[in-house]
Design a protein around this motif. Structure first.
Motif, PDB file in Angstrom:
ATOM      1  N   HIS A 117      25.443  30.460  55.710  1.00 50.97           N
ATOM      2  CA  HIS A 117      26.123  31.724  55.477  1.00 50.97           C
ATOM      3  C   HIS A 117      25.577  32.366  54.207  1.00 50.97           C
ATOM      4  O   HIS A 117      25.424  33.581  54.127  1.00 50.97           O
ATOM      5  CB  HIS A 117      27.631  31.486  55.337  1.00 50.97           C
ATOM      6  CG  HIS A 117      28.263  30.979  56.602  1.00 50.97           C
ATOM      7  ND1 HIS A 117      28.462  31.786  57.703  1.00 50.97           N
ATOM      8  CD2 HIS A 117      28.715  29.748  56.950  1.00 50.97           C
ATOM      9  CE1 HIS A 117      29.023  31.076  58.674  1.00 50.97           C
ATOM     10  NE2 HIS A 117      29.185  29.837  58.247  1.00 50.97           N
ATOM     11  N   TYR A 123      26.309  26.338  57.892  1.00 53.86           N
ATOM     12  CA  TYR A 123      27.237  26.377  59.019  1.00 53.86           C
ATOM     13  C   TYR A 123      27.877  24.994  59.140  1.00 53.86           C
ATOM     14  O   TYR A 123      27.227  23.977  58.911  1.00 53.86           O
ATOM     15  CB  TYR A 123      26.484  26.688  60.312  1.00 53.86           C
ATOM     16  CG  TYR A 123      26.087  28.139  60.507  1.00 53.86           C
ATOM     17  CD1 TYR A 123      25.950  29.002  59.427  1.00 53.86           C
ATOM     18  CD2 TYR A 123      25.825  28.635  61.784  1.00 53.86           C
ATOM     19  CE1 TYR A 123      25.573  30.320  59.613  1.00 53.86           C
ATOM     20  CE2 TYR A 123      25.446  29.955  61.986  1.00 53.86           C
ATOM     21  CZ  TYR A 123      25.324  30.789  60.891  1.00 53.86           C
ATOM     22  OH  TYR A 123      24.946  32.088  61.086  1.00 53.86           O
ATOM     23  N   ASN A 136      32.521  27.452  61.957  1.00 57.10           N
ATOM     24  CA  ASN A 136      31.616  27.670  63.080  1.00 57.10           C
ATOM     25  C   ASN A 136      32.018  26.820  64.277  1.00 57.10           C
ATOM     26  O   ASN A 136      32.839  25.910  64.155  1.00 57.10           O
ATOM     27  CB  ASN A 136      30.181  27.335  62.664  1.00 57.10           C
ATOM     28  CG  ASN A 136      29.672  28.244  61.567  1.00 57.10           C
ATOM     29  OD1 ASN A 136      29.630  27.857  60.407  1.00 57.10           O
ATOM     30  ND2 ASN A 136      29.315  29.458  61.929  1.00 57.10           N
TER      31      ASN A 136
END
Length: 337
Positions: A117, A123, A136
């Motif tokens: 990110h 993630y 996620n």
């Protein structure tokens, strides 16, 4: 970190499969009193059990199944790979900054890019029951198919390897291990140990150029960009000197070498690899079962507290009803006083 290696031998016309994976627990959970490695162990244990029952399951579906079974607090990056033995086709699903490499004749022919990110925030998967922020899902994983060849090296590793070693260093180590009369299993296990040891050495070397130091410098430079694009520097990084050296971290490396099944030496290598994988699987199973039990105990304690509060409220309500209720005006006057 936690890893898995599972082989389901082929039967008749059905191909065998080798499934591997690496899950890297996010250390920030320690601040909440949570074992950061428990969630990753539950993920790989669930993946191993499922792949034995259904070796042809896609890597992304296997990741989804593992997450569905991981009913414990924590979060982790996760990479899963499956090799179909008859065709040599390799499938990979990668979420976060753990990654895969395929090395062929001294060249990197496959490299999965990290998913972040922002800097140092990869993630992650997490059980929805224990988080408030949005995490996620397996649908966010990068999925890749690749045709392997005899002699290829397949590497799955946590970011502890890739943050502390450039691909050219990985190639140098693998090149130094080529040749000799050792079995393919001994070569693969020796390569995994050599890579992990080198990464660990680099992580503690304050003067070593590493991918992490380079990424950190790029993140610092990003702070000079317009405000809407600024990099938000973590608290631990503020006021620090210019980035040099490696990053101390857990390091997990799984290495496989692609060989021909008809080679007589392959049977011995598969037997040794299976024995080693069983030890790893039992360790992950033990950690997973303990984590599940700890979470069950925690949930039971919370439920007992809720039940006690509910019982006390019911007793209070019954007492109020017995006394004819509470005069709201008198109650408000009492609060004001």
């Amino acid at each position: 970190d936690a890893s898995l290696v599972v082989r389901q031998a082929g039967e008749g016309d059905l191909s065998g499969y080798v499934t591997t994976g690496v899950a890297d627990g996010v250390s920030g959970w320690r601040d909440r009193g949570v074992d950061a490695g428990a969630f990753s162990s539950v993920l790989v244990h669930a993946a191993g059990e499922r792949s034995l029952l259904n070796p042809r399951i896609s890597c992304q579906d296997l990741m989804a199944h593992s997450l569905d079974q991981a009913k414990v607090p924590g979060s982790a990056t996760f990479i899963v790979a499956s090799l179909e033995e008859q065709s040599g086709s390799l499938s990979v699903a990668c979420l976060g900054d753990s990654g895969a490499r395929v090395i062929r004749r001294g060249q990197v022919v496959l490299a999965t890019p990290p998913q972040q990110h922002k800097f140092d925030m990869p993630y992650q998967l997490a059980c929805e029951a224990f988080v408030t922020a949005e995490y996620n899902t397996p649908a966010d994983a990068q999925c890749t198919s690749f045709q392997t060849q005899e002699g290829d090296w397949v590497i799955l590793a946590s970011d502890g390897l890739y943050d502390n070693m450039y691909d050219k260093e990985v190639l140098e180590i693998l090149g130094s291990l080529q040749g000799g009369s050792q079995s393919s299993w001994a070569a693969a296990s020796g390569a995994a140990l050599a890579l992990a040891s080198a990464a660990q050495t680099n992580s503690a070397n304050a003067k070593k150029a590493t991918p992490y130091a380079e990424a950190l410098e790029a993140a610092r430079e990003a702070r000079k960009m317009p405000s809407k694009l600024k990099f938000e520097m973590p608290k631990w990084m503020k006021g620090s000197a210019a980035p040099v050296g490696g990053k101390l971290d857990d390091i997990t490396v799984v290495v496989a070498k692609v060989v021909l099944l008809r080679d007589p030496a392959t049977a011995d290598s598969l037997s040794l690899a299976g024995a080693a994988a069983s030890v790893t699987a039992e360790r992950a199973k033990g950690i997973a079962e303990e984590a599940i039990q700890v979470n069950a105990n925690r949930a039971a304690r919370e439920q007992r507290i809720k039940d006690k509060i509910k019982a006390q409220q019911e007793m209070f309500d019954a007492k109020v009803e017995e006394l004819g209720g509470i005069d709201e005006k008198e109650f408000d006057d009492t609060k004001a006083a």
